[in-house]
Write a protein that holds these residues in place. Structure first.
Motif, short mmCIF file in Angstrom:
data_model
loop_
_atom_site.label_atom_id
_atom_site.label_comp_id
_atom_site.label_asym_id
_atom_site.label_seq_id
_atom_site.Cartn_x
_atom_site.Cartn_y
_atom_site.Cartn_z
N VAL A 92 -25.76 -2.41 -21.68
CA VAL A 92 -25.79 -3.84 -22.10
C VAL A 92 -24.41 -4.46 -22.19
O VAL A 92 -24.03 -6.08 -21.50
CB VAL A 92 -26.43 -3.03 -23.26
CG1 VAL A 92 -26.51 -4.85 -23.84
CG2 VAL A 92 -27.53 -3.26 -23.23
N TYR A 139 -33.72 -6.34 -26.84
CA TYR A 139 -34.48 -6.00 -25.85
C TYR A 139 -35.51 -5.21 -25.40
O TYR A 139 -35.67 -4.42 -26.93
CB TYR A 139 -32.62 -4.63 -25.68
CG TYR A 139 -33.03 -3.43 -24.98
CD1 TYR A 139 -31.80 -4.16 -23.86
CD2 TYR A 139 -32.95 -2.10 -24.47
CE1 TYR A 139 -32.39 -3.15 -22.26
CE2 TYR A 139 -33.64 -1.95 -23.32
CZ TYR A 139 -33.48 -2.00 -22.52
OH TYR A 139 -33.43 -1.30 -21.66
N TYR A 159 -33.08 -7.37 -21.24
CA TYR A 159 -32.50 -8.58 -23.01
C TYR A 159 -32.62 -9.22 -22.96
O TYR A 159 -32.44 -10.59 -21.38
CB TYR A 159 -31.02 -7.41 -22.17
CG TYR A 159 -30.11 -8.29 -23.19
CD1 TYR A 159 -29.31 -7.26 -24.38
CD2 TYR A 159 -29.02 -9.37 -23.14
CE1 TYR A 159 -28.77 -8.56 -25.59
CE2 TYR A 159 -28.55 -9.68 -23.82
CZ TYR A 159 -27.90 -9.25 -24.95
OH TYR A 159 -26.92 -9.86 -26.01
#
Length: 196
Positions: free
Chosen positions: A33, A71, A110
Motif C-alpha cells: 500500500v 482497504y 484501496y
C-alpha cells in the motif's frame, strides 16, 4: 497493486495458496500500500458488515482532512464495489469505476481520502471488511444518493435495491456542491502530501 482509472484507487489481487486443506492469502501488506500510495496507511478501525442480496451501501465519503482511507475486501460472497471521484477540481471529478470483489479472487480495493465508496451485494449474502485510516466520526461522514443521475453509476439492479433510510435520503451531487460539502481536489492533494 494496480491503479484504477481514478487516481487514489488501487486494486490488490493476492496470490492464493491452495491445497487439500483450503487456501491462504496475504490479504493486506502495508508495504505494498505504501509503495502504491507513497505513504503508509494508518490503521485506526476495522469494520465488518454482513449484508443480504441486493443491499446497496453508500455512496459514502468523509471530510478531508482527515478523511478516511479504506482497504475493502469481500471475505464471503460477492459484491460490486464502486469508487466515485467526489473531489471538486479533480481531472476525474464524478467519474466512477466498479470492481467485483468476491471470495474467489480475494481481491482488495484501496480507496483514498476524498473518494466516494459504495457497494452492492451480488450473492445471497456477503461479508465485507474495511480497514480504515481513521475512526468513524458521524459529524465528518457524508453521502451522495447512490442513484444520482449526475454520477450515473450503472447498478445491475435499481428498483429492488435495499438501502438504509439514511442512504435513501442522501442528497445529490448538485445539492452538496451548492452547500460546499464535497471534498476539494487541491486540499486532498495537500493532505496526501502531508502523509508522506
Amino acid at each position: 497493486m494496480d491503479s484504477l482509472s481514478i487516481p487514489g484507487a488501487w486494486l490488490h489481487t493476492p496470490q492464493i495458496h491452495a491445497d487439500a486443506r483450503g487456501s491462504f492469502i496475504e490479504a493486506f501488506r502495508a508495504a505494498e500500500v505504501a509503495a502504491a500510495t507513497g505513504h503508509r496507511m494508518e490503521l485506526a478501525q476495522v469494520n465488518c458488515s454482513v449484508s443480504v442480496n441486493g443491499v446497496l451501501r453508500g455512496i459514502h465519503f468523509a471530510d478531508v482532512p482527515p478523511g478516511q482511507a479504506k482497504y475493502v475486501m469481500c471475505v464471503s460472497g460477492a459484491i460490486l464495489d464502486v469508487v466515485v471521484d467526489l473531489r471538486v477540481g479533480s481531472p476525474t471529478f464524478l467519474r466512477w469505476e466498479s470492481v467485483r470483489l468476491d471470495e474467489e479472487s480475494r481481491r482488495g480495493l484501496y480507496i483514498a481520502e476524498g473518494l466516494g465508496h459504495a457497494f452492492l451485494v451480488l450473492s445471497e449474502q456477503a461479508t465485507v471488511t474495511y480497514l480504515c485510516s481513521t475512526p468513524y466520526t458521524p459529524s465528518r461522514e457524508h453521502g451522495v444518493h447512490a442513484f444520482d443521475p449526475t454520477i450515473g453509476v450503472e447498478w445491475p439492479i435499481r428498483d429492488t435495491a435495499l438501502l438504509s433510510e439514511r442512504d435513501a435520503a442522501q442528497p445529490t451531487v448538485k445539492e452538496l456542491m451548492e452547500a460546499g460539502a464535497l471534498p476539494v481536489y487541491s486540499e486532498c492533494q495537500a493532505f496526501y502530501a502531508s502523509l508522506r
